[in-house]
Design a protein around this motif. Structure first.
Motif, PDB file in Angstrom:
ATOM      1  N   GLU A  53      -5.647  12.322  -7.229  1.00 25.09           N
ATOM      2  CA  GLU A  53      -4.433  12.623  -6.455  1.00 25.09           C
ATOM      3  C   GLU A  53      -3.248  13.062  -7.309  1.00 25.09           C
ATOM      4  O   GLU A  53      -2.188  13.395  -6.786  1.00 25.09           O
ATOM      5  CB  GLU A  53      -4.022  11.417  -5.601  1.00 25.09           C
ATOM      6  CG  GLU A  53      -3.698  10.158  -6.371  1.00 25.09           C
ATOM      7  CD  GLU A  53      -4.852   9.183  -6.374  1.00 25.09           C
ATOM      8  OE1 GLU A  53      -4.591   7.965  -6.316  1.00 25.09           O
ATOM      9  OE2 GLU A  53      -6.003   9.645  -6.436  1.00 25.09           O
ATOM     10  N   TYR A  54      -3.446  13.094  -8.624  1.00 22.21           N
ATOM     11  CA  TYR A  54      -2.384  13.541  -9.527  1.00 22.21           C
ATOM     12  C   TYR A  54      -2.931  14.578 -10.500  1.00 22.21           C
ATOM     13  O   TYR A  54      -4.132  14.645 -10.756  1.00 22.21           O
ATOM     14  CB  TYR A  54      -1.824  12.363 -10.333  1.00 22.21           C
ATOM     15  CG  TYR A  54      -1.073  11.353  -9.510  1.00 22.21           C
ATOM     16  CD1 TYR A  54       0.243  11.584  -9.108  1.00 22.21           C
ATOM     17  CD2 TYR A  54      -1.695  10.168  -9.111  1.00 22.21           C
ATOM     18  CE1 TYR A  54       0.924  10.650  -8.339  1.00 22.21           C
ATOM     19  CE2 TYR A  54      -1.013   9.231  -8.339  1.00 22.21           C
ATOM     20  CZ  TYR A  54       0.294   9.485  -7.955  1.00 22.21           C
ATOM     21  OH  TYR A  54       0.972   8.568  -7.187  1.00 22.21           O
ATOM     22  N   ASP A 102       2.005  15.410  -7.795  1.00 26.17           N
ATOM     23  CA  ASP A 102       1.067  14.832  -6.847  1.00 26.17           C
ATOM     24  C   ASP A 102       0.316  15.948  -6.134  1.00 26.17           C
ATOM     25  O   ASP A 102       0.438  17.127  -6.499  1.00 26.17           O
ATOM     26  CB  ASP A 102       1.783  13.891  -5.863  1.00 26.17           C
ATOM     27  CG  ASP A 102       2.755  14.612  -4.933  1.00 26.17           C
ATOM     28  OD1 ASP A 102       2.733  15.869  -4.853  1.00 26.17           O
ATOM     29  OD2 ASP A 102       3.562  13.929  -4.280  1.00 26.17           O
ATOM     30  N   ARG A 103      -0.463  15.597  -5.117  1.00 25.98           N
ATOM     31  CA  ARG A 103      -1.307  16.591  -4.446  1.00 25.98           C
ATOM     32  C   ARG A 103      -0.499  17.685  -3.750  1.00 25.98           C
ATOM     33  O   ARG A 103      -1.001  18.785  -3.500  1.00 25.98           O
ATOM     34  CB  ARG A 103      -2.210  15.896  -3.427  1.00 25.98           C
ATOM     35  CG  ARG A 103      -3.444  15.276  -4.049  1.00 25.98           C
ATOM     36  CD  ARG A 103      -4.288  14.579  -3.020  1.00 25.98           C
ATOM     37  NE  ARG A 103      -5.578  14.164  -3.568  1.00 25.98           N
ATOM     38  CZ  ARG A 103      -6.360  13.277  -3.007  1.00 25.98           C
ATOM     39  NH1 ARG A 103      -6.017  12.702  -1.877  1.00 25.98           N
ATOM     40  NH2 ARG A 103      -7.515  12.950  -3.570  1.00 25.98           N
ATOM     41  N   VAL A 108       6.638  14.178 -10.077  1.00 26.48           N
ATOM     42  CA  VAL A 108       6.593  12.722 -10.180  1.00 26.48           C
ATOM     43  C   VAL A 108       7.335  12.245 -11.429  1.00 26.48           C
ATOM     44  O   VAL A 108       8.172  11.355 -11.363  1.00 26.48           O
ATOM     45  CB  VAL A 108       5.132  12.210 -10.210  1.00 26.48           C
ATOM     46  CG1 VAL A 108       5.087  10.702 -10.418  1.00 26.48           C
ATOM     47  CG2 VAL A 108       4.406  12.591  -8.915  1.00 26.48           C
ATOM     48  N   SER A 223       7.750   8.729  -5.401  1.00 26.49           N
ATOM     49  CA  SER A 223       7.006   9.208  -6.566  1.00 26.49           C
ATOM     50  C   SER A 223       6.526   8.099  -7.494  1.00 26.49           C
ATOM     51  O   SER A 223       5.314   7.882  -7.639  1.00 26.49           O
ATOM     52  CB  SER A 223       7.861  10.212  -7.355  1.00 26.49           C
ATOM     53  OG  SER A 223       9.090   9.607  -7.757  1.00 26.49           O
ATOM     54  N   LEU A 227       2.833   5.902  -7.841  1.00 28.76           N
ATOM     55  CA  LEU A 227       2.158   6.070  -9.125  1.00 28.76           C
ATOM     56  C   LEU A 227       1.784   4.710  -9.721  1.00 28.76           C
ATOM     57  O   LEU A 227       0.668   4.527 -10.218  1.00 28.76           O
ATOM     58  CB  LEU A 227       3.057   6.840 -10.092  1.00 28.76           C
ATOM     59  CG  LEU A 227       2.524   7.037 -11.513  1.00 28.76           C
ATOM     60  CD1 LEU A 227       1.258   7.871 -11.505  1.00 28.76           C
ATOM     61  CD2 LEU A 227       3.582   7.679 -12.402  1.00 28.76           C
ATOM     62  N   SER A 230      -1.115   3.321  -7.766  1.00 33.35           N
ATOM     63  CA  SER A 230      -2.352   4.029  -8.090  1.00 33.35           C
ATOM     64  C   SER A 230      -2.881   3.604  -9.454  1.00 33.35           C
ATOM     65  O   SER A 230      -4.095   3.425  -9.630  1.00 33.35           O
ATOM     66  CB  SER A 230      -2.108   5.543  -8.068  1.00 33.35           C
ATOM     67  OG  SER A 230      -3.296   6.253  -8.335  1.00 33.35           O
TER      68      SER A 230
END
Length: 238
Positions: A53-54, A102-103, A108, A223, A227, A230
């Motif tokens: 996703e990043y 990101d996607r 971010v 953001s 993160l 994740s």
């Protein structure tokens, strides 16, 4: 008669082959990418543990919002000496960054940044050695700028927790809280049950005197906090 027709076809075929193989290319087949070019070089480490996703990317921004106008992701198997070319950069782009997206191609966190010169067609961006790992992105993008003010930057660490560079990982990952019983500060693979997540998302936490939500901006919510979650859910790797 047959010999005449055959000879005629051979002549026509030869003419056709000559005309098609004269080295010229139809204009519509040529595609030139207009705009400026940024050539990034550096020694990059830490890409391999980033989730899908990043992306670590070279990206251009226009200075009006957090979404990249143009970007090029750096392959996650990259390690060490790196050279990336971002071409087709229009005049709309005012700065180029080595950053995390990101996607949605939303910014971010930034590792390196340069302002573009309108008069130059090719701009060289030399980054030197950069740790672009997920944890270092959090360290540079949040711990250093926000958390370390209370947790170690002034030779004082609230609750004995140092979030300064070089100390934060060992202080957080798998370490039990001294304030809230029965919970680790960071529980690898489980953000929801990590105290770091809880204090950054909830207004009040029993046992914690300070409201950490006051330190979270709207941009952080969109953001940096996702993160951090994740990073924890993907094993809290250094």
């Amino acid at each position: 008669m047959k010999k005449y027709i055959f000879a005629t076809l051979m002549v026509l075929g030869a003419f056709g082959l000559t005309s098609c193989d004269d080295g010229s290319i139809p204009e519509k087949a040529v595609s030139f990418k207009e705009g400026r070019v940024v050539k990034l070089t550096g020694m990059l480490t830490g890409l391999k543990n980033w989730p899908d996703e990043y992306s670590v990317a070279v990206a251009g921004f226009d200075g009006t919002d957090d979404y990249a106008v143009i970007s090029k992701a750096i392959p996650k198997n990259t390690e060490g000496a790196t050279s990336i070319v971002l071409s087709g950069i229009t005049d709309k782009v005012t700065n180029v960054q080595l950053c995390i997206l990101d996607r949605l191609r939303r910014h971010v966190m930034t590792f390196k940044e340069i302002e573009l010169e309108q008069t130059r067609d090719t701009i060289y961006m030399e980054t030197g050695a950069v740790d672009v790992s997920m944890f270092n992105a959090i360290q540079q993008g949040y711990f250093n700028t926000t958390c370390a003010n209370c947790h170690g930057a002034s030779n004082r660490a609230a609750a004995g927790l140092y979030l300064t560079e070089g100390m934060s990982y060992e202080a957080l990952v798998g370490k039990p809280s001294t304030k809230v019983e029965g919970i680790n500060l960071v529980e690898p693979g489980d953000a929801a049950n990590s105290l770091l997540h809880i204090v950054l998302h909830e207004e009040t936490v029993e046992g914690i005197s300070m409201t950490h939500r006051d330190l979270v901006s709207e941009k952080n919510d969109q953001s940096i906090l996702p993160l951090i979650d994740s990073w924890i859910n993907n094993g809290a790797v250094k």
